[in-house]
Motif scaffolding. Structure first.
Motif, short mmCIF file in Angstrom:
data_model
loop_
_atom_site.label_atom_id
_atom_site.label_comp_id
_atom_site.label_asym_id
_atom_site.label_seq_id
_atom_site.Cartn_x
_atom_site.Cartn_y
_atom_site.Cartn_z
N ASP A 51 -45.37 101.52 40.67
CA ASP A 51 -46.37 100.89 39.79
C ASP A 51 -46.05 101.08 38.31
O ASP A 51 -46.94 101.13 37.46
CB ASP A 51 -47.79 101.38 40.10
CG ASP A 51 -48.31 100.86 41.44
OD1 ASP A 51 -47.53 100.22 42.18
OD2 ASP A 51 -49.49 101.07 41.74
N HIS A 71 -54.90 98.17 42.09
CA HIS A 71 -54.47 99.25 41.21
C HIS A 71 -54.48 98.91 39.72
O HIS A 71 -54.30 99.79 38.88
CB HIS A 71 -53.09 99.77 41.64
CG HIS A 71 -53.01 101.25 41.68
ND1 HIS A 71 -52.14 101.95 42.47
CD2 HIS A 71 -53.72 102.19 41.00
CE1 HIS A 71 -52.31 103.25 42.28
NE2 HIS A 71 -53.25 103.42 41.39
N ASP A 103 -48.90 107.03 46.02
CA ASP A 103 -48.66 105.60 46.21
C ASP A 103 -47.32 105.42 46.92
O ASP A 103 -46.41 106.22 46.72
CB ASP A 103 -48.59 104.94 44.81
CG ASP A 103 -48.85 103.43 44.83
OD1 ASP A 103 -48.33 102.74 45.72
OD2 ASP A 103 -49.54 102.95 43.91
N HIS A 121 -51.36 94.87 39.45
CA HIS A 121 -51.49 96.13 40.21
C HIS A 121 -50.15 96.87 40.36
O HIS A 121 -50.14 97.98 40.87
CB HIS A 121 -52.17 95.89 41.56
CG HIS A 121 -51.27 95.34 42.64
ND1 HIS A 121 -51.48 95.59 43.98
CD2 HIS A 121 -50.16 94.56 42.58
CE1 HIS A 121 -50.54 94.99 44.69
NE2 HIS A 121 -49.74 94.36 43.88
N ASP A 140 -53.46 105.29 45.70
CA ASP A 140 -53.32 103.99 46.35
C ASP A 140 -53.26 104.28 47.84
O ASP A 140 -52.39 105.03 48.30
CB ASP A 140 -52.02 103.33 45.87
CG ASP A 140 -51.86 101.90 46.36
OD1 ASP A 140 -52.27 101.63 47.51
OD2 ASP A 140 -51.31 101.08 45.62
N HIS A 197 -50.15 110.61 40.95
CA HIS A 197 -50.25 109.25 41.46
C HIS A 197 -49.72 109.18 42.88
O HIS A 197 -48.50 109.31 43.10
CB HIS A 197 -49.45 108.32 40.52
CG HIS A 197 -49.25 106.94 41.04
ND1 HIS A 197 -48.06 106.28 40.95
CD2 HIS A 197 -50.10 106.11 41.69
CE1 HIS A 197 -48.18 105.07 41.51
NE2 HIS A 197 -49.41 104.96 41.97
MN LIG Z 1 -50.41 101.02 43.69
#
Ligand SMILES: [Mn+2]
Length: 315
Positions: free
Chosen positions: A150, A123, A146, A162, A237, A144
């Protein structure tokens, strides 16, 4: 007339080594509307390495994709020239240099207005991709997907990892604080402070439990409201999916979304001003039966379809 993928009714899908979805290479077409590129970089991972092998794993699993997408009623490769630019060669021993390389490559690949869809890689690469997107479109709305936020600050003193791309993107002003959303967040954190920081940057959070409780349609409607007509970047992700749906990744967390839920949310983004996307953290060494590769290939296919529909609507 766009050059389409290799015809699998004439050349079996298991022959040769082709681009994503058996599409032509970028150097085989005059110009492309949508460019798929791999970024085989995983020097920013905090746990299991191996996402450097993600791009070719996703390409391999993409052989079974077919040209018509019934869920979105579109043949993306007919209405847009889509091509695979191959992999961006990055320095595996120097993260800062790798980030510069990705940023420059993303700018080069989009000079003529093409939209870029990248296959990770870990990432870390989202930061230079967001920088390039902001150069082209101004600060972008970010969706995003995930398991993780992050937005951490540093790991072992390292700023570019990442787990930190979206804090850096916020600090650099390349994302639009009015329109930032995490989707599918779950799992333990270091402390409450993680969430406070994240909120301070402007992120809204839709946890994987929210998706379960509220349902895909309500969640999608809220996300659409937040994004409006802003230029939108989607970063996925693959660990947003439950390990049952994506075992081949570096930092798995239990209790994730199904691939069906995620595909349904993506399809609900139709009509938004999508300008770029990535699918990252596919680590084939931990995959079984191509489960993660197939999931990632389908996510990329729906993102390509959304980009093609968007371009078509603008013409
Ligand atoms: Mn990620």
């Amino acid at each position: 007339m766009p050059i389409g993928p290799i015809d699998s009714s004439r050349t079996p899908r298991f022959t040769g080594r082709d681009g994503f979805a058996r599409l032509p290479r970028l150097d085989q077409v005059e110009r492309a509307d949508i460019v798929v590129a791999g970024i085989p970089f995983d020097s920013g991972v905090s746990y299991r390495p191996g996402a450097r092998f993600g791009p070719n794993h996703i390409r391999e699993a993409s052989r079974l994709l077919r040209p018509y997408n019934p869920a979105l009623d579109v043949s993306p490769f007919e209405i847009s020239q889509v091509a695979d630019a191959g992999d961006i060669a990055v320095n595996p021993f120097n993260i800062e240099e790798a980030i510069e390389t990705v940023q420059q490559a993303a700018l080069d690949l989009t000079t003529d207005g093409a939209r870029l869809l990248t296959l990770g890689g870990d990432h870390t690469i989202a930061l230079p991709l967001l920088r390039a997107a902001a150069t082209r479109h101004g600060p972008v709305a970010l969706l995003h997907f995930d398991a993780h936020l992050d937005t951490w600050d540093t790991y072992f003193g390292a700023e570019f990892t990442h787990g930190t791309p979206f804090r850096r993107a916020f600090e650099e002003g390349v994302i639009d604080s009015e329109a930032l959303s995490h989707v599918g967040t779950r799992g333990p954190l270091y402390g409450k402070r993680d969430l406070e920081d994240d909120r301070r940057f402007g992120f809204g959070i839709v946890t994987s439990s929210d998706v379960l409780r509220q349902g895909v349609h309500e969640v999608t409607a809220k996300l659409r409201d937040r994004i409006g007509s802003r230029p939108l970047y989607v970063s996925i992700d693959v660990d947003v999916l439950d390990p049952a749906h994506a075992p081949g990744t570096g930092t798995p967390e239990a209790g994730g979304m199904t691939s069906r839920e995620l595909l349904e949310i993506l399809r609900g983004l139709r009509g938004l001003n999508l300008v770029g996307a990535d699918v990252v953290e596919v680590a084939p060494a931990y995959d079984h039966a191509e489960i993660t590769g197939v999931a990632a290939a389908h996510l990329v296919y729906d993102l390509v379809s959304l980009l093609a529909l968007r371009k078509h609507a603008q013409e």
